[in-house]
Motif scaffolding. Structure first.
Motif, PDB file in Angstrom:
ATOM      1  N   GLY A  17      -0.445   6.516 -15.412  1.00 21.16           N
ATOM      2  CA  GLY A  17      -0.231   6.851 -14.004  1.00 21.16           C
ATOM      3  C   GLY A  17       0.946   6.102 -13.418  1.00 21.16           C
ATOM      4  N   TYR A  18       1.065   4.832 -13.750  1.00 22.23           N
ATOM      5  CA  TYR A  18       2.200   4.039 -13.245  1.00 22.23           C
ATOM      6  C   TYR A  18       3.523   4.618 -13.729  1.00 22.23           C
ATOM      7  CZ  TYR A  18       5.603   0.404 -12.633  1.00 22.23           C
ATOM      8  OH  TYR A  18       6.744  -0.269 -12.289  1.00 22.23           O
ATOM      9  N   ILE A  19       3.586   5.071 -14.973  1.00 17.61           N
ATOM     10  CA  ILE A  19       4.821   5.657 -15.508  1.00 17.61           C
ATOM     11  C   ILE A  19       5.244   6.870 -14.683  1.00 17.61           C
ATOM     12  CG2 ILE A  19       5.773   6.907 -17.494  1.00 17.61           C
ATOM     13  CD1 ILE A  19       4.140   4.952 -19.275  1.00 17.61           C
ATOM     14  N   LEU A  20       4.289   7.622 -14.167  1.00 18.57           N
ATOM     15  CA  LEU A  20       4.606   8.800 -13.358  1.00 18.57           C
ATOM     16  C   LEU A  20       4.881   8.460 -11.894  1.00 18.57           C
ATOM     17  CD1 LEU A  20       2.048  11.272 -14.915  1.00 18.57           C
ATOM     18  CD2 LEU A  20       4.537  11.287 -15.204  1.00 18.57           C
ATOM     19  N   VAL A  21       4.342   7.360 -11.400  1.00 19.77           N
ATOM     20  CA  VAL A  21       4.573   6.948 -10.013  1.00 19.77           C
ATOM     21  C   VAL A  21       5.874   6.154  -9.886  1.00 19.77           C
ATOM     22  CG1 VAL A  21       3.684   5.465  -8.158  1.00 19.77           C
ATOM     23  CG2 VAL A  21       2.144   6.999  -9.361  1.00 19.77           C
ATOM     24  N   LYS A  46       9.089   7.435  -8.297  1.00 14.75           N
ATOM     25  CA  LYS A  46       9.022   7.610  -6.849  1.00 14.75           C
ATOM     26  C   LYS A  46       9.293   6.296  -6.116  1.00 14.75           C
ATOM     27  CE  LYS A  46       5.454  11.191  -7.172  1.00 14.75           C
ATOM     28  NZ  LYS A  46       4.093  11.558  -6.744  1.00 14.75           N
ATOM     29  N   LEU A  47       9.069   5.182  -6.800  1.00 19.20           N
ATOM     30  CA  LEU A  47       9.245   3.866  -6.195  1.00 19.20           C
ATOM     31  C   LEU A  47      10.636   3.294  -6.425  1.00 19.20           C
ATOM     32  CD1 LEU A  47       5.859   2.288  -7.339  1.00 19.20           C
ATOM     33  CD2 LEU A  47       6.380   3.389  -5.154  1.00 19.20           C
ATOM     34  N   ASP A  48      11.284   3.703  -7.501  1.00 29.60           N
ATOM     35  CA  ASP A  48      12.575   3.136  -7.894  1.00 29.60           C
ATOM     36  C   ASP A  48      13.505   4.261  -8.308  1.00 29.60           C
ATOM     37  OD1 ASP A  48      14.701   1.721  -8.915  1.00 29.60           O
ATOM     38  OD2 ASP A  48      13.544   0.637 -10.428  1.00 29.60           O
ATOM     39  N   SER A  49      14.564   4.469  -7.555  1.00 23.65           N
ATOM     40  CA  SER A  49      15.490   5.563  -7.855  1.00 23.65           C
ATOM     41  C   SER A  49      16.244   5.340  -9.163  1.00 23.65           C
ATOM     42  CB  SER A  49      16.481   5.753  -6.710  1.00 23.65           C
ATOM     43  OG  SER A  49      17.249   4.569  -6.537  1.00 23.65           O
ATOM     44  N   TYR A  50      16.263   4.130  -9.652  1.00 23.73           N
ATOM     45  CA  TYR A  50      16.948   3.833 -10.931  1.00 23.73           C
ATOM     46  C   TYR A  50      16.009   3.889 -12.121  1.00 23.73           C
ATOM     47  CZ  TYR A  50      20.762   2.256  -7.988  1.00 23.73           C
ATOM     48  OH  TYR A  50      21.766   2.206  -7.074  1.00 23.73           O
ATOM     49  N   TRP A  51      14.763   4.254 -11.908  1.00 25.03           N
ATOM     50  CA  TRP A  51      13.798   4.321 -13.000  1.00 25.03           C
ATOM     51  C   TRP A  51      14.251   5.366 -14.018  1.00 25.03           C
ATOM     52  CZ3 TRP A  51       9.626   1.640 -14.591  1.00 25.03           C
ATOM     53  CH2 TRP A  51       8.790   2.256 -15.530  1.00 25.03           C
ATOM     54  N   ASN A  75       1.055  -1.207 -13.298  1.00 29.22           N
ATOM     55  CA  ASN A  75       2.303  -1.959 -13.182  1.00 29.22           C
ATOM     56  C   ASN A  75       2.199  -3.275 -13.944  1.00 29.22           C
ATOM     57  OD1 ASN A  75       4.775  -2.995 -12.336  1.00 29.22           O
ATOM     58  ND2 ASN A  75       3.948  -3.717 -10.403  1.00 29.22           N
ATOM     59  N   ARG A  76       1.109  -3.987 -13.748  1.00 38.95           N
ATOM     60  CA  ARG A  76       0.918  -5.277 -14.418  1.00 38.95           C
ATOM     61  C   ARG A  76       0.915  -5.115 -15.938  1.00 38.95           C
ATOM     62  NH1 ARG A  76      -3.347  -7.596 -16.576  1.00 38.95           N
ATOM     63  NH2 ARG A  76      -4.786  -6.031 -15.789  1.00 38.95           N
ATOM     64  N   LEU A  77       0.179  -4.121 -16.422  1.00 39.91           N
ATOM     65  CA  LEU A  77       0.097  -3.896 -17.863  1.00 39.91           C
ATOM     66  C   LEU A  77       1.423  -3.405 -18.431  1.00 39.91           C
ATOM     67  CD1 LEU A  77      -3.432  -2.240 -17.989  1.00 39.91           C
ATOM     68  CD2 LEU A  77      -2.815  -4.546 -18.754  1.00 39.91           C
ATOM     69  N   PHE A  78       2.116  -2.544 -17.680  1.00 34.82           N
ATOM     70  CA  PHE A  78       3.413  -2.049 -18.138  1.00 34.82           C
ATOM     71  C   PHE A  78       4.394  -3.206 -18.283  1.00 34.82           C
ATOM     72  CE2 PHE A  78       7.644  -0.312 -17.745  1.00 34.82           C
ATOM     73  CZ  PHE A  78       7.590   0.805 -18.563  1.00 34.82           C
ATOM     74  N   ILE A  79       4.429  -4.076 -17.288  1.00 32.68           N
ATOM     75  CA  ILE A  79       5.333  -5.224 -17.347  1.00 32.68           C
ATOM     76  C   ILE A  79       4.967  -6.130 -18.519  1.00 32.68           C
ATOM     77  CG2 ILE A  79       5.985  -7.360 -16.161  1.00 32.68           C
ATOM     78  CD1 ILE A  79       5.874  -5.718 -13.545  1.00 32.68           C
ATOM     79  N   ARG A  80       3.683  -6.341 -18.721  1.00 33.32           N
ATOM     80  CA  ARG A  80       3.240  -7.250 -19.778  1.00 33.32           C
ATOM     81  C   ARG A  80       3.503  -6.707 -21.179  1.00 33.32           C
ATOM     82  NH1 ARG A  80      -2.931  -8.287 -20.054  1.00 33.32           N
ATOM     83  NH2 ARG A  80      -2.841  -6.737 -21.683  1.00 33.32           N
ATOM     84  N   GLU A  81       3.294  -5.407 -21.400  1.00 37.70           N
ATOM     85  CA  GLU A  81       3.324  -4.874 -22.758  1.00 37.70           C
ATOM     86  C   GLU A  81       4.463  -3.890 -23.053  1.00 37.70           C
ATOM     87  OE1 GLU A  81       1.616  -6.299 -24.857  1.00 37.70           O
ATOM     88  OE2 GLU A  81       0.035  -7.206 -23.666  1.00 37.70           O
ATOM     89  N   CYS A  82       4.986  -3.233 -22.053  1.00 37.04           N
ATOM     90  CA  CYS A  82       5.925  -2.141 -22.324  1.00 37.04           C
ATOM     91  C   CYS A  82       7.393  -2.475 -22.048  1.00 37.04           C
ATOM     92  CB  CYS A  82       5.541  -0.905 -21.511  1.00 37.04           C
ATOM     93  SG  CYS A  82       3.841  -0.370 -21.759  1.00 37.04           S
ATOM     94  N   THR A  83       7.634  -3.460 -21.182  1.00 36.07           N
ATOM     95  CA  THR A  83       9.023  -3.728 -20.789  1.00 36.07           C
ATOM     96  C   THR A  83       9.872  -4.327 -21.906  1.00 36.07           C
ATOM     97  OG1 THR A  83       8.370  -5.840 -19.815  1.00 36.07           O
ATOM     98  CG2 THR A  83       8.560  -3.954 -18.331  1.00 36.07           C
ATOM     99  N   GLU A 119       0.849  -1.175   0.000  1.00 34.07           N
ATOM    100  CA  GLU A 119       0.000   0.000   0.000  1.00 34.07           C
ATOM    101  C   GLU A 119       0.886   1.228   0.000  1.00 34.07           C
ATOM    102  OE1 GLU A 119      -2.925  -0.030   3.063  1.00 34.07           O
ATOM    103  OE2 GLU A 119      -3.607  -2.044   2.564  1.00 34.07           O
ATOM    104  N   LEU A 120       0.649   2.109  -0.950  1.00 33.36           N
ATOM    105  CA  LEU A 120       1.451   3.314  -1.091  1.00 33.36           C
ATOM    106  C   LEU A 120       0.753   4.475  -0.401  1.00 33.36           C
ATOM    107  CD1 LEU A 120       2.297   2.888  -4.867  1.00 33.36           C
ATOM    108  CD2 LEU A 120       3.683   2.227  -2.907  1.00 33.36           C
ATOM    109  N   ASP A 121       1.556   5.374   0.149  1.00 35.58           N
ATOM    110  CA  ASP A 121       0.953   6.530   0.804  1.00 35.58           C
ATOM    111  C   ASP A 121       0.406   7.505  -0.241  1.00 35.58           C
ATOM    112  OD1 ASP A 121       3.299   7.562  -0.191  1.00 35.58           O
ATOM    113  OD2 ASP A 121       3.966   8.429   1.698  1.00 35.58           O
ATOM    114  N   GLU A 122      -0.405   8.426   0.214  1.00 36.47           N
ATOM    115  CA  GLU A 122      -1.084   9.344  -0.695  1.00 36.47           C
ATOM    116  C   GLU A 122      -0.098  10.229  -1.463  1.00 36.47           C
ATOM    117  OE1 GLU A 122      -4.396  12.882  -0.408  1.00 36.47           O
ATOM    118  OE2 GLU A 122      -4.547  11.199   0.987  1.00 36.47           O
TER     119      GLU A 122
END
Length: 161
Positions: free
Chosen positions: A143-147, A150-155, A56-64, A28-31
């Motif tokens: 939205g995941y691309i913008l979040v 914040k979750l991964d400093s190597y993004w 995240n699921r869709l990005f991993i499936r189609e974009c990675t 669970e991510l904070d606001e």
């Protein structure tokens, strides 16, 4: 014989107690982490945990295939990092701008139409990867691309080490 039966029963009990019996809880991510800019004016929008998980699921499936960890394999100079998204023309550093890109992709400088070169939802005849994406799915991936930064400093960043 009875001794063997009792030992087998005890072993079975210990074996079955090894399995987790509680529900798995998702991250669970904070606001603040879930809040991203909606439009070019910077109006904030807070995504739900479910939207980010779906994105995240869709990005991993189609974009990675091309954008592993926000890097761009086909153009090492442009990533999905915040700085590169801000530098695009028009800037792609907000939710609606990335949604627009996933529908009508253009070159980094905004001059050329990339509808036939980059995966998008408007050309399922060329790119069947996204043919099943709903409008909500496009928003969730954007939205995941913008979040993600914040979750991964190597993004984003360079693929060069």
């Amino acid at each position: 014989m009875v001794k063997r039966l009792i030992l087998t029963a005890i072993a079975a009990v210990f074996f079955f107690l090894q399995f987790p019996i509680h529900n798995a809880s998702a991250l669970e991510l904070d606001e603040a982490t879930r809040t991203i800019p909606l439009n070019e004016d910077g109006q904030p929008i807070t995504l739900s945990d479910q939207q980010i998980a779906n994105g995240n699921r869709l990005f991993i499936r189609e974009c990675t295939q091309c954008h592993l960890q926000g890097k761009t394999k086909t153009n090492n100079n442009v990533s999905l990092g915040v700085e590169d998204l801000e530098g695009a023309e028009p800037p792609r550093d907000n939710l609606l701008a990335i949604v627009d890109y996933l529908k009508y992709p253009t070159s980094y400088d905004g001059e050329d139409d990339y509808t036939e070169f980059h995966v998008n939802v408007t050309r399922p005849d060329i790119y069947p990867e996204l043919k099943d994406f709903t409008e909500d799915d496009v928003y969730d991936v954007s939205g995941y691309i913008l979040v993600a930064p914040k979750l991964d400093s190597y993004w984003g960043g360079s693929i060069y080490f």
